[in-house]
Design an enzyme around this catalytic site. Sequence first.
Site, mmCIF file in Angstrom:
data_model
loop_
_atom_site.group_PDB
_atom_site.id
_atom_site.type_symbol
_atom_site.label_atom_id
_atom_site.label_comp_id
_atom_site.label_asym_id
_atom_site.label_seq_id
_atom_site.Cartn_x
_atom_site.Cartn_y
_atom_site.Cartn_z
ATOM 1 N N GLY A 52 0.826 -1.200 0.000
ATOM 2 C CA GLY A 52 0.000 0.000 0.000
ATOM 3 C C GLY A 52 0.853 1.241 0.000
ATOM 4 N N GLY A 60 0.601 5.397 1.278
ATOM 5 C CA GLY A 60 -0.218 6.299 2.090
ATOM 6 C C GLY A 60 0.512 7.571 2.404
ATOM 7 N N GLY A 62 4.260 7.169 3.316
ATOM 8 C CA GLY A 62 5.199 6.499 2.423
ATOM 9 C C GLY A 62 4.613 5.180 1.953
ATOM 10 N N LYS A 78 7.448 -0.343 6.450
ATOM 11 C CA LYS A 78 6.950 0.970 6.064
ATOM 12 C C LYS A 78 8.142 1.854 5.761
ATOM 13 C CE LYS A 78 3.493 2.594 8.276
ATOM 14 N NZ LYS A 78 2.240 3.336 8.179
ATOM 15 N N ASP A 96 -5.521 9.283 15.202
ATOM 16 C CA ASP A 96 -6.052 8.999 13.870
ATOM 17 C C ASP A 96 -6.755 7.641 13.841
ATOM 18 O OD1 ASP A 96 -6.601 9.768 11.321
ATOM 19 O OD2 ASP A 96 -4.640 9.289 10.489
#
Length: 672
Positions: A354, A356, A359, A376, A471
């Site tokens: 993925g 985002g 990064g 990540k 978040d």
Amino acid sequence: MSLLHLLLLLCLITSTTHAQSNTDFTFNGFQSTNLTLDGDANNNEGIIFLTNRTQLITGHAFYPNPIIFKKSTRESAISFSTSFVFGIIPENPLGGHGISFVIAPQPNLPGALPISYLGIFNTSSINHNDTRHVIAIEFDTVLSPELNDMNDNHVGIDIDSPISVMSMPAGYYLDENDPNPRNLTLISDKSRRVWIEYDGVKKQMNVTIASLEMKKPSKPLLSLYKDLSPYLNQIMYVGFAAATGTIFNRHYLLGWSFKVNGQAKELDLSLLPKTPTNGNKNMEQNKFLIIGMPSILGFVLLITIIAAVIYYVKRKKKFAEEMEDWELDYGPHRFKYKDLYFATNGFSDKQLLGRGGFGQVYRGIIPSSKVEIAVKRMSQDSWQGKREFVAEIVSMGRLRHRNLVQLIGYCRRKKELLLVYEYMPNGSLDKLLYNRQHTLNWSQRFLIIKGVASGLFYLHEGWEQVVIHRDVKASDVLLDSELNGKLGDFGLARLHAHGSDPHTTKVVGTLGYLAPEQMWTRKVTEATDVFSFGAFLLEVACGRRPVAMNEERFILIEWVFRFWLKGLIVNAVDQKIGGEVDFEEVELVMKLGLLCSNMNPMARPTMRQVVEYLERDVVMPELSSFGITISSLTFPHREEINGDLYPSTSTSTGKTTFDTSIMAESDLSGGR
Ligand SMILES: *[C@@H]1O[C@H](CO)[C@@H](O)[C@H](O)[C@H]1NC(C)=O
Ligand SMILES: *[C@@H]1O[C@H](CO)[C@@H](O)[C@H](O)[C@H]1NC(C)=O
Ligand SMILES: *[C@@H]1O[C@H](CO)[C@@H](O)[C@H](O)[C@H]1NC(C)=O
Ligand SMILES: *[C@@H]1O[C@H](CO)[C@@H](O)[C@H](O)[C@H]1NC(C)=O
């Protein structure tokens, strides 16, 4: 009997003598006027604000004297015309809800609801046309599909019902032969000017709208042939109504003229008060006390926090040197770049899970142990090479909970930062939630909800420091092989907040999950996380995103709130859900979602309470025993509601720069 008749007649006579048959007034600004205000309307130095920054409120401003609209009940209605200047301050791009010119039997509108009822109508006026008789010209900024609205920026003529008899997107024609109107946005920094005329002989009503500096367009936007006589009592009052939803804007009036049997005077623009702006400039002194003082205190607090953070960070820096030798017991492992490079096939696109805001995320396998990992790779501008952030994130890697995605290691190399997490085979929750082929059943959803609640509770209370996630959202919840929900990305939002330019403080978070007070205070607290968690609860239960901004603006909390008003909250459950559904659990989750969405942060439960309610250790209090009273708002079923819950959703304000990158799909996911 005859006495009663006499009394009635007497009443009628007295009220008729009160009423004026030649009403003609012009208010260039409202400095010295005496309009009848109610709800949250107030007159601020000549500007009438019908709504303030409050959710789910209504406000009215009426000309205090009655007006004779028909000489007798048999005769047809007289002609009238009116012109006014209004505006909707773009504090909130999503709008909410609209402003209307109204003709009503009383100089107030008891029982009127906010939201799409615009402070004029209530639920019963949809199906059974309002027998009170109300005519409204609405300037509506929200699309309400149940009222057949055409878009989120329209002008409509309403007769006894919130479903308009005629409507058009807001706009104006350049001249008589112009085939299509030019668009005009109602929510704007600029004020808008309106002319409305009704001809009692031709039985025609014209509505024209333009921007303030333009002269009156020759062709009206709406022209309706309809005899209004059956919908007007002999005596009526004229005024304005506005309402907010869970999303709010301020609606104001700068000037107004009205005349019976003739053309209302043109307003004198040079005499009108200045168009209020988005800022707090037009706030009166006591608003300074309400809003100004806390922000000064907030500023002092912020300085203190910054000083504390600098101190803390300096200490951390010293620490960082040692940390490199830390073993797994104390913190996450420090990986060699080379190992991660080989684990992910050189960060090949095939391994990409993925992308985002922070990064890219790659899937990898550590060759020696065959352990699957998610790596990540932080983009440089998201952390700007600052070591202290690494120190903070890495220290959070010591957090351990079965409902938190475990950080197992990291690697810092020049300007690159790589974070290594446990791999989550089922990817992010939102991908499953919105998957048409295979969506989650209720018990799976409830398990995930309980898991995330317990993970968040651990962040808030279970560790040596309070960690605010900042978040919480479905795309940040990842699912392991047994579909247990794990909260990811904690600490990263913090990184964004620190990393941003101090001159443009960004509100970090995702639209629809942001607590309203965060807009003003710019502070994150446990309560702002609880708010996001409330939005998450509703999202999981309803299978709908908190805010949808396609052609239609959809606000989930409002939608669920409406079900709750009708006593049918469980009907809001995701229709795609298969298998058995425990409706008691659904009700619990939905009500808890609304409870967490309370406008007032103090009234939200803590995560400890949330966990207790979900585990049924403690019975959740009824919604109606909570919150603030909606001042002067009379809901139709008072005993049911007690007018108290402020469900809310949150959005950006015009001033706030949203970090759009952060709104992108979560990047730590193990899906395809
Ligand atoms: C809005 O008005 C109400 C009632 O007039 C008041 O209680 C509330 O504090 C106001 N809110 C703001 C944000 O000014
Ligand atoms: C309500 O009013 C609308 C439009 O004014 C009309 O189409 C509808 O038939 C009315 N319904 C009832 C029940 O009178
Ligand atoms: C005006 O608004 C309508 C509907 O809201 C939209 O379809 C159209 O493209 C807009 N026109 C312009 C010129 O922006
Ligand atoms: C409405 O507008 C049309 C077209 O400009 C005009 O002919 C008509 O007289 C207007 N009607 C009223 C009531 O002002």
